[in-house]
Write a protein that holds these residues in place. Structure first.
Motif, PDB file in Angstrom:
ATOM      1  N   ILE A 156      64.544  19.792 -96.930  1.00 32.61           N
ATOM      2  CA  ILE A 156      65.446  18.830 -96.298  1.00 32.61           C
ATOM      3  C   ILE A 156      65.034  18.572 -94.855  1.00 32.61           C
ATOM      4  O   ILE A 156      65.012  17.423 -94.398  1.00 32.61           O
ATOM      5  N   PHE A 157      64.682  19.616 -94.129  1.00 37.49           N
ATOM      6  CA  PHE A 157      64.280  19.430 -92.737  1.00 37.49           C
ATOM      7  C   PHE A 157      62.940  18.714 -92.613  1.00 37.49           C
ATOM      8  O   PHE A 157      62.735  17.926 -91.693  1.00 37.49           O
ATOM      9  N   VAL A 158      62.034  18.955 -93.538  1.00 40.70           N
ATOM     10  CA  VAL A 158      60.758  18.230 -93.522  1.00 40.70           C
ATOM     11  C   VAL A 158      61.000  16.755 -93.818  1.00 40.70           C
ATOM     12  O   VAL A 158      60.400  15.882 -93.178  1.00 40.70           O
ATOM     13  N   LEU A 159      61.884  16.464 -94.758  1.00 42.02           N
ATOM     14  CA  LEU A 159      62.216  15.069 -95.048  1.00 42.02           C
ATOM     15  C   LEU A 159      62.843  14.393 -93.829  1.00 42.02           C
ATOM     16  O   LEU A 159      62.566  13.221 -93.553  1.00 42.02           O
ATOM     17  N   ALA A 160      63.665  15.120 -93.083  1.00 42.19           N
ATOM     18  CA  ALA A 160      64.249  14.559 -91.864  1.00 42.19           C
ATOM     19  C   ALA A 160      63.172  14.272 -90.827  1.00 42.19           C
ATOM     20  O   ALA A 160      63.228  13.246 -90.132  1.00 42.19           O
ATOM     21  N   ALA A 161      62.191  15.160 -90.731  1.00 42.79           N
ATOM     22  CA  ALA A 161      61.087  14.920 -89.795  1.00 42.79           C
ATOM     23  C   ALA A 161      60.288  13.693 -90.216  1.00 42.79           C
ATOM     24  O   ALA A 161      59.891  12.880 -89.371  1.00 42.79           O
ATOM     25  N   ILE A 162      60.079  13.531 -91.513  1.00 41.34           N
ATOM     26  CA  ILE A 162      59.355  12.351 -92.005  1.00 41.34           C
ATOM     27  C   ILE A 162      60.144  11.087 -91.691  1.00 41.34           C
ATOM     28  O   ILE A 162      59.577  10.081 -91.258  1.00 41.34           O
ATOM     29  N   ARG A 163      61.455  11.127 -91.892  1.00 44.56           N
ATOM     30  CA  ARG A 163      62.283   9.967 -91.570  1.00 44.56           C
ATOM     31  C   ARG A 163      62.207   9.635 -90.079  1.00 44.56           C
ATOM     32  O   ARG A 163      62.208   8.462 -89.696  1.00 44.56           O
ATOM     33  N   SER A 164      62.156  10.676 -89.237  1.00 47.48           N
ATOM     34  CA  SER A 164      62.053  10.452 -87.797  1.00 47.48           C
ATOM     35  C   SER A 164      60.743   9.762 -87.442  1.00 47.48           C
ATOM     36  O   SER A 164      60.711   8.868 -86.596  1.00 47.48           O
ATOM     37  N   VAL A 165      59.672  10.180 -88.079  1.00 49.65           N
ATOM     38  CA  VAL A 165      58.374   9.548 -87.837  1.00 49.65           C
ATOM     39  C   VAL A 165      58.415   8.093 -88.295  1.00 49.65           C
ATOM     40  O   VAL A 165      57.932   7.191 -87.591  1.00 49.65           O
ATOM     41  N   GLN A 166      58.998   7.847 -89.455  1.00 44.72           N
ATOM     42  CA  GLN A 166      59.107   6.470 -89.947  1.00 44.72           C
ATOM     43  C   GLN A 166      59.955   5.616 -89.018  1.00 44.72           C
ATOM     44  O   GLN A 166      59.643   4.445 -88.783  1.00 44.72           O
ATOM     45  N   GLN A 167      61.018   6.210 -88.462  1.00 42.17           N
ATOM     46  CA  GLN A 167      61.870   5.481 -87.519  1.00 42.17           C
ATOM     47  C   GLN A 167      61.096   5.137 -86.255  1.00 42.17           C
ATOM     48  O   GLN A 167      61.180   4.026 -85.750  1.00 42.17           O
ATOM     49  N   SER A 168      60.310   6.072 -85.746  1.00 42.78           N
ATOM     50  CA  SER A 168      59.532   5.791 -84.533  1.00 42.78           C
ATOM     51  C   SER A 168      58.447   4.747 -84.808  1.00 42.78           C
ATOM     52  O   SER A 168      58.152   3.913 -83.950  1.00 42.78           O
ATOM     53  N   GLN A 169      57.862   4.782 -86.005  1.00 46.76           N
ATOM     54  CA  GLN A 169      56.866   3.769 -86.358  1.00 46.76           C
ATOM     55  C   GLN A 169      57.514   2.391 -86.482  1.00 46.76           C
ATOM     56  O   GLN A 169      56.914   1.390 -86.099  1.00 46.76           O
TER      57      GLN A 169
ATOM     58  N   GLU B 119      59.899   1.362 -84.751  1.00 46.58           N
ATOM     59  CA  GLU B 119      60.172   0.925 -83.386  1.00 46.58           C
ATOM     60  C   GLU B 119      58.894   0.783 -82.570  1.00 46.58           C
ATOM     61  O   GLU B 119      58.944   0.624 -81.355  1.00 46.58           O
ATOM     62  N   ASP B 120      57.740   0.876 -83.227  1.00 51.27           N
ATOM     63  CA  ASP B 120      56.434   0.758 -82.579  1.00 51.27           C
ATOM     64  C   ASP B 120      56.248   1.753 -81.434  1.00 51.27           C
ATOM     65  O   ASP B 120      55.715   1.422 -80.373  1.00 51.27           O
ATOM     66  N   LEU B 121      56.667   2.984 -81.663  1.00 51.91           N
ATOM     67  CA  LEU B 121      56.491   4.046 -80.671  1.00 51.91           C
ATOM     68  C   LEU B 121      55.357   4.965 -81.110  1.00 51.91           C
ATOM     69  O   LEU B 121      55.112   5.154 -82.298  1.00 51.91           O
ATOM     70  N   ALA B 122      54.689   5.553 -80.131  1.00 55.03           N
ATOM     71  CA  ALA B 122      53.544   6.414 -80.428  1.00 55.03           C
ATOM     72  C   ALA B 122      53.959   7.815 -80.859  1.00 55.03           C
ATOM     73  O   ALA B 122      53.220   8.496 -81.568  1.00 55.03           O
ATOM     74  N   CYS B 123      55.133   8.267 -80.438  1.00 60.34           N
ATOM     75  CA  CYS B 123      55.563   9.608 -80.797  1.00 60.34           C
ATOM     76  C   CYS B 123      57.063   9.629 -81.081  1.00 60.34           C
ATOM     77  O   CYS B 123      57.802   8.732 -80.687  1.00 60.34           O
TER      78      CYS B 123
ATOM     79  N   GLN C 133      64.906   8.982 -81.993  1.00 56.23           N
ATOM     80  CA  GLN C 133      64.617   8.799 -83.409  1.00 56.23           C
ATOM     81  C   GLN C 133      65.259   9.910 -84.244  1.00 56.23           C
ATOM     82  O   GLN C 133      65.754   9.665 -85.336  1.00 56.23           O
ATOM     83  N   LEU C 134      65.248  11.126 -83.716  1.00 61.16           N
ATOM     84  CA  LEU C 134      65.908  12.225 -84.422  1.00 61.16           C
ATOM     85  C   LEU C 134      67.411  11.976 -84.535  1.00 61.16           C
ATOM     86  O   LEU C 134      68.018  12.243 -85.572  1.00 61.16           O
ATOM     87  N   GLU C 135      68.004  11.460 -83.473  1.00 60.35           N
ATOM     88  CA  GLU C 135      69.435  11.169 -83.504  1.00 60.35           C
ATOM     89  C   GLU C 135      69.753  10.068 -84.502  1.00 60.35           C
ATOM     90  O   GLU C 135      70.819  10.064 -85.108  1.00 60.35           O
ATOM     91  N   LYS C 136      68.831   9.141 -84.721  1.00 63.97           N
ATOM     92  CA  LYS C 136      69.072   8.050 -85.657  1.00 63.97           C
ATOM     93  C   LYS C 136      69.019   8.514 -87.110  1.00 63.97           C
ATOM     94  O   LYS C 136      69.664   7.932 -87.971  1.00 63.97           O
ATOM     95  N   VAL C 137      68.242   9.557 -87.405  1.00 65.57           N
ATOM     96  CA  VAL C 137      68.161  10.044 -88.782  1.00 65.57           C
ATOM     97  C   VAL C 137      69.079  11.244 -89.026  1.00 65.57           C
ATOM     98  O   VAL C 137      69.224  11.681 -90.159  1.00 65.57           O
ATOM     99  N   LEU C 138      69.710  11.754 -87.984  1.00 62.55           N
ATOM    100  CA  LEU C 138      70.591  12.910 -88.124  1.00 62.55           C
ATOM    101  C   LEU C 138      71.741  12.674 -89.100  1.00 62.55           C
ATOM    102  O   LEU C 138      72.047  13.558 -89.913  1.00 62.55           O
TER     103      LEU C 138
END
Length: 78
Positions: free
Chosen positions: A42-55, A57-61, A66-71
């Motif tokens: 579950i936590f790895v999936l949340a990290a993946i969602r955070s990366v997708q959210q940052s992508q 938003e066209d952010l590099a990291c 982004q973590l707050e948006k997928v929380l």
């Protein structure tokens, strides 16, 4: 993504837990290993969602924003 069926092996979760135990006599049941494997997934999936959210938003990291948006989705997984 969730339907991919990926999971952590019990042996890996066991090794990760035992690396952090202070007492060598500490034991972990099979059910506890399965539960920890599911929590890791579950936590790895949340990290993946955070990366997708940052992508999206066209952010590099990944940032706290982004973590707050997928929380909320992470909380719904429980």
């Amino acid at each position: 993504m969730e339907g991919a069926g990926a999971c952590f092996r019990k042996e890996l979760v066991s090794k990760l837990l035992y690396l952090h135990f202070k007492d060598d006599k500490t034991k972990v049941s099979g059910d506890a290993l399965l539960l920890m494997a599911e929590l890791l997934k579950i936590f790895v999936l949340a990290a993946i969602r955070s990366v997708q959210q940052s992508q999206a938003e066209d952010l590099a990291c990944v940032d706290v924003d982004q973590l707050e948006k997928v929380l909320p989705q992470l909380l719904l997984d429980f």
